[in-house]
Design an enzyme around this catalytic site. Structure first.
Site, mmCIF file in Angstrom:
data_model
loop_
_atom_site.group_PDB
_atom_site.id
_atom_site.type_symbol
_atom_site.label_atom_id
_atom_site.label_comp_id
_atom_site.label_asym_id
_atom_site.label_seq_id
_atom_site.Cartn_x
_atom_site.Cartn_y
_atom_site.Cartn_z
ATOM 1 N N TYR A 457 0.845 -1.196 0.000
ATOM 2 C CA TYR A 457 0.000 0.000 0.000
ATOM 3 C C TYR A 457 0.881 1.247 0.000
ATOM 4 O O TYR A 457 1.034 1.907 -0.996
ATOM 5 C CB TYR A 457 -0.954 -0.024 1.189
ATOM 6 N N SER A 537 -6.633 0.776 -4.168
ATOM 7 C CA SER A 537 -6.767 2.193 -3.866
ATOM 8 C C SER A 537 -5.400 2.867 -4.011
ATOM 9 O O SER A 537 -4.841 2.889 -5.103
ATOM 10 C CB SER A 537 -7.372 2.370 -2.472
ATOM 11 N N ASP A 620 -18.091 3.249 -7.413
ATOM 12 C CA ASP A 620 -17.041 3.730 -6.513
ATOM 13 C C ASP A 620 -17.019 5.258 -6.557
ATOM 14 O O ASP A 620 -16.638 5.853 -7.563
ATOM 15 C CB ASP A 620 -15.688 3.162 -6.945
ATOM 16 N N HIS A 655 -16.038 1.172 -3.360
ATOM 17 C CA HIS A 655 -14.607 1.111 -3.099
ATOM 18 C C HIS A 655 -14.213 -0.158 -2.334
ATOM 19 O O HIS A 655 -13.031 -0.404 -2.130
ATOM 20 C CB HIS A 655 -14.185 2.354 -2.321
#
Length: 686
Positions: A457, A537, A620, A655
């Site tokens: 991430y 994301s 989303d 999302h």
């Protein structure tokens, strides 16, 4: 596999000028909302048709689906919230699409169903989101999430009868629900009604905190706090357990925030801003009388605990718990003690202190992993927390503070033999020499190089901590390796670790992830042509960026719901909140930096790219799907070698939060089957 023919995607002639630099954007038309634009909807249908035909021919797709369903088919509980002797908790009975909400009357009472969102919609895409119970246990306020959107509708239930009250709150978004101490109503955060009621493209400006009194219509709700001079601010209100004070965090979307409190025992609810600057984190743990207990990064990049006496005219914070070697990751006032969870090399250690900061000892955890979610009343000896690790499912534990004892409260049945799984922590050097940790999970009998799924991430100070994930275990069971890199941009080592992968330092996060892939191959953990990378994301941005920078290193790329157009991300819905993380494209220095790694703009034509499966969802409204639509169109147009470049677009989903379980399973089975095929993972158990 059959030869792919991609749908034709129209290219436009849009060109933007950024500080004298012409930037072409041929797929601008794909930014339109597919739920309202028939042309974009037709494009989605055409892309999904090609992708579905391809995925249906992959070996292992059904195998992964069946095994994931079996691993998930066990009862799971969230941490309970105790109110007036009753325990309220979310429970998942196995393969339900959505979790349900129960109440238990006393420690040994029967569980009674309060809310079952399964059946709220035909496709089970509507979910129970945030919820809160009044201090007296009489009323439950809960938020409904529809089709994956970030917008919420808040409703109220009479706990004893299960009947819904007439109260209904609209336009809540990025909100918590905090009851007044007397149960007369609750506080929440909302935005103005979007023009025409259209929520799909609505931005995030002028969020304000309101109080809703039970029985009143929403238009009579009382405005508590707003920042009209700074309309871009988030204003999130909450209240500690049994707390006297409402506290409001005001932030532009970063971890740093201003802190305002409202004394709910005062005749007038007057906001009092005690920390106006947004240069540090300030979180309220609780209070004893008028003495607040606060967590802050002010003068402590790994956080410390301070007190503040509101009875003083000009109160000044006083340190009671200094910064430690580990990162203070969770804390609570429970049973007259201060309970603190620290991260030490991305693993949890838990300690208890007296209220003056004197160490009383460590709290023994069930193993090496992640503990948090501390919950309980500040004067009650009974508290709860959750513990998990890569090979241990999330279990809720009861902590008896007086006896200093930890016992299981809700423990799911494990569908694997944990002795067959090995978890290792490695440390490797990044490009600039920085030491970066990484967890590696595999079957004990997998001792040689094997296809590997590398996850990362690296943003917003969010830490990648050990956690049991049945979806990932399904990959490990088949002989694959799971690696999770704790790259910069996260919070594993405090503020400096976050800053090291933020704004102008963003390339460090990419370098850390690339170095993780190089380490896995150099150490013989990953097979030579067997490295798949995944991120969602901000992690989708990570995957897109490093794929462009090192297409030779990676064999499969799985960017999910990614931020992929870094020159226009701030133009959509909540994107404006991320400028403090990435930098604003309207700033010359930030633009120059963003252009160096924006996945949509930095594809390397003529290079041999890995197999790519992009995933997103049509509803989303956090990271709008236009990012992924434009990115895949550019990939399919470019000369990037023979491997497939596909997009999987979920419908009636957002999302990630609230997605029904059957869609989650199908989504991951498709990704794992795709990764298995292109990394050469030999599926062993059919």
């Amino acid at each position: 596999m059959p030869e792919l023919t991609y749908p034709r995607t129209e290219r436009g002639d849009v060109v933007d000028d950024f500080f004298g630099t012409a930037i072409a954007d041929p797929y601008r038309w794909l930014e339109a909302d597919a739920r309202q634009d028939s042309k974009v909807r037709a494009w989605i249908n055409a892309q999904n048709a090609v992708t579905n035909d391809y995925l249906e021919n992959l070996p292992g797709r059904e195998l992964f689906r069946r095994r994931m369903a079996d691993l998930l088919n066990t009862e799971r509980h969230d941490i309970p919230r105790k109110r007036a002797g009753q325990y309220f908790f979310a429970r998942h009975d196995g393969l339900q699409n959505q979790s349900t909400l129960y109440v238990r009357d006393g420690e040994s009472g029967q569980d009674r169903l309060l809310i079952d969102p399964n059946g709220w919609s035909e496709d089970n895409a509507d979910a129970l989101a945030e919820w809160s119970v009044s201090d007296d246990g009489l009323f439950l306020a809960f938020a409904v999430q529809t089709g994956g959107t970030d917008w919420r509708t808040i409703k109220v239930m009479d706990v004893e009868t299960g009947e819904l009250l007439e109260d209904s709150i609209e336009w809540a978004r990025f909100s918590r629900i905090a009851w007044a101490p007397d149960g007369s109503g609750f506080f929440y955060s909302r935005y103005p009604e979007p023009e025409g009621g259209a929520t799909s493209g609505a931005g995030v400006r002028n969020q304000a905190v309101y109080f809703h009194r039970l029985g009143n219509p929403q238009n009579e709700d009382k405005l508590i706090y707003a920042t009209p001079d700074r309309p871009e601010m988030l204003n999130i209100a909450d209240r500690t357990s049994a707390g006297r004070y409402l506290y409001i965090s005001t932030t532009p979307g970063t971890n740093e925030s201003a802190l305002t409190v409202v004394d709910l025992e005062a005749p007038e609810w007057t906001p009092r801003t005690i920390f106006p600057k947004m240069d540090s984190e300030w979180h309220l743990l609780g209070h004893v009388g008028q003495r607040l207990y606060l967590i802050t990064t002010d003068g402590a990049e790994r956080r410390r605990v301070m007190t503040l006496d509101l009875s003083q005219t000009h109160p000044q914070p006083v340190e009671i718990l200094p910064e430690a070697e580990g990162v203070l990751n969770d804390a609570a006032l429970l049973g007259g003690k201060l309970i603190v969870a620290y991260l030490v090399d991305a693993k949890t250690e838990m300690r208890r202190f007296s209220l003056d900061g004197t160490l009383e000892g460590d709290i023994r955890l069930p193993g090496i992993g992640t503990a948090g979610g501390l919950s309980g009343h500040p004067t009650d000896d009974e508290a709860f927390f959750a513990f998990t690790s890569h090979d241990a499912p999330t279990t809720v534990y009861r902590y008896n503070i007086a006896a200093d004892s930890v016992t299981p409260w809700a423990q799911p049945k494990l569908k694997i033999d944990p002795s067959l799984i090995e978890v290792e922590q490695h440390f490797y050097a990044s490009k600039d020499g920085t030491r970066v940790p990484m967890f590696v999970v595999r079957r004990r009998d997998v001792t040689g190089p094997a296809p590997t799924l590398l996850y990362g991430y690296g943003g917003f100070g969010i830490s990648m901590l050990p956690a049991y994930n049945p979806l990932q275990i399904a990959w490990v069971e088949q002989g694959g390796v799971l690696a999770i890199a704790n790259i910069r941009g996260g919070g594993e080592y405090g503020t400096a670790w976050h800053q090291g992968g933020r704004l102008q330092n963003k390339q460090n996060a990419f370098d850390d992830f690339i170095a993780a892939g190089e380490f896995l191959k150099a150490q013989g953990i990953t097979s030579a042509k067997g490295l798949a990378i995944q991120g969602e994301s901000g992690g989708g941005l990570l995957v897109g960026a490093v794929t462009n920078q090192r297409p030779d290193l990676f064999d499969v790329a799985l960017p999910g719901v990614g931020v992929l157009d870094m020159l226009r991300y701030d133009q959509f819905t909540g994107g404006a909140l991320w400028t403090a993380e990435f930098g604003s494209p309207s700033d010359k220095a930030a633009f120059d930096n963003l252009l160096t790694y924006s996945p949509y703009h930095t594809m390397r034509d003529g290079k041999n790219y890995p197999a790519i499966l992009v995933t997103t969802a049509d509803a989303d409204d956090r990271v709008v799907p236009g990012h992924s639509f434009k990115y895949i169109s550019a990939l399919q147009y470019a000369d990037l070698g023979p491997k497939p470049r596909l997009i999987r677009i979920e419908t009636r989903a957002g999302h990630g939060a609230g997605m029904p379980l059957d869609k989650i399973i199908a989504h991951h089975a498709d990704m794992w089957a795709f990764a298995a095929y292109w990394t050469g993972l030999e599926l062993e158990r059919d």
